[in-house]
Design a protein around this motif. Sequence first.
Motif, PDB file in Angstrom:
ATOM      1  N   ARG A 119      43.403  33.086  36.299  1.00  0.00           N
ATOM      2  CA  ARG A 119      42.516  33.025  37.466  1.00  0.00           C
ATOM      3  C   ARG A 119      42.109  34.439  37.861  1.00  0.00           C
ATOM      4  NH1 ARG A 119      42.713  28.286  40.990  1.00  0.00           N
ATOM      5  NH2 ARG A 119      41.944  29.694  42.598  1.00  0.00           N
ATOM      6  N   MET A 120      40.852  34.599  38.196  1.00  0.00           N
ATOM      7  CA  MET A 120      40.357  35.922  38.557  1.00  0.00           C
ATOM      8  C   MET A 120      40.992  36.452  39.838  1.00  0.00           C
ATOM      9  SD  MET A 120      36.375  35.545  37.430  1.00  0.00           S
ATOM     10  CE  MET A 120      35.932  37.228  37.779  1.00  0.00           C
ATOM     11  N   ASP A 121      41.560  35.569  40.648  1.00  0.00           N
ATOM     12  CA  ASP A 121      42.222  36.026  41.877  1.00  0.00           C
ATOM     13  C   ASP A 121      43.727  36.209  41.710  1.00  0.00           C
ATOM     14  OD1 ASP A 121      42.997  33.354  41.739  1.00  0.00           O
ATOM     15  OD2 ASP A 121      42.143  32.792  43.684  1.00  0.00           O
ATOM     16  N   ASN A 122      44.248  36.035  40.510  1.00  0.00           N
ATOM     17  CA  ASN A 122      45.684  36.190  40.259  1.00  0.00           C
ATOM     18  C   ASN A 122      45.954  37.611  39.763  1.00  0.00           C
ATOM     19  OD1 ASN A 122      48.376  35.992  39.566  1.00  0.00           O
ATOM     20  ND2 ASN A 122      48.159  34.003  38.568  1.00  0.00           N
ATOM     21  N   THR A 123      45.930  38.546  40.705  1.00  0.00           N
ATOM     22  CA  THR A 123      46.066  39.960  40.341  1.00  0.00           C
ATOM     23  C   THR A 123      47.434  40.282  39.754  1.00  0.00           C
ATOM     24  OG1 THR A 123      46.648  40.499  42.627  1.00  0.00           O
ATOM     25  CG2 THR A 123      44.325  40.732  41.992  1.00  0.00           C
ATOM     26  N   ALA A 124      48.477  39.608  40.199  1.00  0.00           N
ATOM     27  CA  ALA A 124      49.815  39.870  39.651  1.00  0.00           C
ATOM     28  C   ALA A 124      49.873  39.490  38.171  1.00  0.00           C
ATOM     29  CB  ALA A 124      50.878  39.109  40.440  1.00  0.00           C
ATOM     30  N   ALA A 125      49.313  38.337  37.816  1.00  0.00           N
ATOM     31  CA  ALA A 125      49.317  37.914  36.414  1.00  0.00           C
ATOM     32  C   ALA A 125      48.454  38.847  35.567  1.00  0.00           C
ATOM     33  CB  ALA A 125      48.832  36.466  36.285  1.00  0.00           C
ATOM     34  N   MET A 126      47.291  39.239  36.090  1.00  0.00           N
ATOM     35  CA  MET A 126      46.431  40.154  35.334  1.00  0.00           C
ATOM     36  C   MET A 126      47.158  41.472  35.079  1.00  0.00           C
ATOM     37  SD  MET A 126      42.553  39.487  36.714  1.00  0.00           S
ATOM     38  CE  MET A 126      42.919  39.514  38.459  1.00  0.00           C
ATOM     39  N   ALA A 127      47.858  41.975  36.075  1.00  0.00           N
ATOM     40  CA  ALA A 127      48.607  43.231  35.906  1.00  0.00           C
ATOM     41  C   ALA A 127      49.691  43.066  34.851  1.00  0.00           C
ATOM     42  CB  ALA A 127      49.206  43.671  37.240  1.00  0.00           C
ATOM     43  N   LEU A 128      50.402  41.937  34.866  1.00  0.00           N
ATOM     44  CA  LEU A 128      51.437  41.665  33.862  1.00  0.00           C
ATOM     45  C   LEU A 128      50.842  41.691  32.457  1.00  0.00           C
ATOM     46  CD1 LEU A 128      54.266  40.594  32.897  1.00  0.00           C
ATOM     47  CD2 LEU A 128      53.327  38.302  33.278  1.00  0.00           C
ATOM     48  N   TYR A 129      49.756  40.962  32.261  1.00  0.00           N
ATOM     49  CA  TYR A 129      49.147  40.876  30.934  1.00  0.00           C
ATOM     50  C   TYR A 129      48.600  42.230  30.480  1.00  0.00           C
ATOM     51  CZ  TYR A 129      49.582  35.892  31.826  1.00  0.00           C
ATOM     52  OH  TYR A 129      50.070  34.648  32.119  1.00  0.00           O
ATOM     53  N   GLU A 130      47.964  42.949  31.381  1.00  0.00           N
ATOM     54  CA  GLU A 130      47.407  44.252  31.011  1.00  0.00           C
ATOM     55  C   GLU A 130      48.518  45.253  30.677  1.00  0.00           C
ATOM     56  OE1 GLU A 130      44.568  45.129  34.128  1.00  0.00           O
ATOM     57  OE2 GLU A 130      43.336  43.406  33.531  1.00  0.00           O
ATOM     58  N   ARG A 131      49.624  45.228  31.424  1.00  0.00           N
ATOM     59  CA  ARG A 131      50.771  46.096  31.103  1.00  0.00           C
ATOM     60  C   ARG A 131      51.325  45.777  29.722  1.00  0.00           C
ATOM     61  NH1 ARG A 131      52.513  44.970  36.318  1.00  0.00           N
ATOM     62  NH2 ARG A 131      54.052  43.511  35.522  1.00  0.00           N
ATOM     63  N   ALA A 132      51.239  44.508  29.341  1.00  0.00           N
ATOM     64  CA  ALA A 132      51.768  44.070  28.040  1.00  0.00           C
ATOM     65  C   ALA A 132      50.783  44.308  26.901  1.00  0.00           C
ATOM     66  CB  ALA A 132      52.155  42.591  28.109  1.00  0.00           C
ATOM     67  N   GLY A 133      49.619  44.875  27.188  1.00  0.00           N
ATOM     68  CA  GLY A 133      48.680  45.215  26.132  1.00  0.00           C
ATOM     69  C   GLY A 133      47.536  44.237  25.915  1.00  0.00           C
ATOM     70  N   TYR A 134      47.383  43.260  26.794  1.00  0.00           N
ATOM     71  CA  TYR A 134      46.269  42.317  26.669  1.00  0.00           C
ATOM     72  C   TYR A 134      44.989  42.977  27.170  1.00  0.00           C
ATOM     73  CZ  TYR A 134      49.434  38.593  25.464  1.00  0.00           C
ATOM     74  OH  TYR A 134      50.355  37.833  24.808  1.00  0.00           O
ATOM     75  N   ARG A 135      43.876  42.631  26.523  1.00  0.00           N
ATOM     76  CA  ARG A 135      42.589  43.149  26.961  1.00  0.00           C
ATOM     77  C   ARG A 135      41.668  41.988  27.299  1.00  0.00           C
ATOM     78  NH1 ARG A 135      41.242  42.210  21.966  1.00  0.00           N
ATOM     79  NH2 ARG A 135      39.277  42.693  21.021  1.00  0.00           N
ATOM     80  N   ARG A 136      40.850  42.215  28.301  1.00  0.00           N
ATOM     81  CA  ARG A 136      39.918  41.193  28.771  1.00  0.00           C
ATOM     82  C   ARG A 136      38.779  41.062  27.769  1.00  0.00           C
ATOM     83  NH1 ARG A 136      38.147  42.355  34.735  1.00  0.00           N
ATOM     84  NH2 ARG A 136      40.404  42.283  34.969  1.00  0.00           N
ATOM     85  N   ILE A 137      38.515  39.812  27.356  1.00  0.00           N
ATOM     86  CA  ILE A 137      37.470  39.603  26.343  1.00  0.00           C
ATOM     87  C   ILE A 137      36.381  38.628  26.781  1.00  0.00           C
ATOM     88  CG2 ILE A 137      38.973  40.174  24.414  1.00  0.00           C
ATOM     89  CD1 ILE A 137      39.118  37.074  23.867  1.00  0.00           C
ATOM     90  N   GLY A 138      36.537  38.010  27.952  1.00  0.00           N
ATOM     91  CA  GLY A 138      35.511  37.062  28.376  1.00  0.00           C
ATOM     92  C   GLY A 138      35.780  36.513  29.760  1.00  0.00           C
ATOM     93  N   ARG A 139      34.829  35.741  30.226  1.00  0.00           N
ATOM     94  CA  ARG A 139      34.918  35.127  31.549  1.00  0.00           C
ATOM     95  C   ARG A 139      34.463  33.680  31.447  1.00  0.00           C
ATOM     96  NH1 ARG A 139      32.077  37.257  37.095  1.00  0.00           N
ATOM     97  NH2 ARG A 139      32.536  35.397  38.306  1.00  0.00           N
ATOM     98  N   TYR A 140      35.169  32.804  32.170  1.00  0.00           N
ATOM     99  CA  TYR A 140      34.789  31.395  32.243  1.00  0.00           C
ATOM    100  C   TYR A 140      34.512  31.024  33.689  1.00  0.00           C
ATOM    101  CZ  TYR A 140      36.625  30.828  27.519  1.00  0.00           C
ATOM    102  OH  TYR A 140      36.850  30.938  26.180  1.00  0.00           O
ATOM    103  N   ALA A 141      33.288  30.644  33.965  1.00  0.00           N
ATOM    104  CA  ALA A 141      32.922  30.210  35.311  1.00  0.00           C
ATOM    105  C   ALA A 141      33.442  28.791  35.546  1.00  0.00           C
ATOM    106  CB  ALA A 141      31.408  30.257  35.489  1.00  0.00           C
ATOM    107  N   GLY A 142      33.993  28.537  36.724  1.00  0.00           N
ATOM    108  CA  GLY A 142      34.444  27.195  37.090  1.00  0.00           C
ATOM    109  C   GLY A 142      35.532  26.636  36.200  1.00  0.00           C
ATOM    110  N   TYR A 143      36.390  27.473  35.671  1.00  0.00           N
ATOM    111  CA  TYR A 143      37.390  27.064  34.684  1.00  0.00           C
ATOM    112  C   TYR A 143      38.470  26.156  35.267  1.00  0.00           C
ATOM    113  CZ  TYR A 143      40.869  27.588  30.964  1.00  0.00           C
ATOM    114  OH  TYR A 143      41.763  27.353  29.968  1.00  0.00           O
TER     115      TYR A 143
END
Length: 160
Positions: A119-143
């Motif tokens: 979820r775009m509003d789940n900043t804690a999860a995004m930080a976890l994934y980015e710290r682990a080396g994940y990179r953003r590759i796309g966006r899904y509207a209304g997912y």
Amino acid sequence: MTHAPAHAPTIPVRRAAPADLDALVALERCAFSGDRMSRAQYRRHLASPRAAVLVADTPDEGLLGSALVFFRAGSTLARLYSIATAPAARGRGLGGTLLAAAEDAARARGCRGMRLEVRMDNTAAMALYERAGYRRIGRYAGYYEDGADAWRYEKGLAAC
């Protein structure tokens, strides 16, 4: 291999068993307000050769977290569908522990990469994934079922 920050005690992660079904469903209700998996879905995933349901638990505290990874026939990409942590386990590094275990499960299946949506509003999860080396590759509207948008992330999994 330890799947936790050095300062946190390690919570063991194992493959879930059918006996974990009630605890998995309870954790799902506790961890998520929507987009929850049903008992029937968990039952199906526990028996599926194309899914890995992982759980983190202790004898004293019970089930503290879970991760669900999907594998597609003929694909070298795994999909992390979900990481859930019990409120009592938050802030203890369990998300990172479960993520590392999910990556290990994918490597064991010969996968060279892992994808996930968050979820775009789940900043804690995004930080976890980015710290682990994940990179953003796309966006899904209304997912999500409430109409929220999602980011898609990907990480290459080097063989260990």
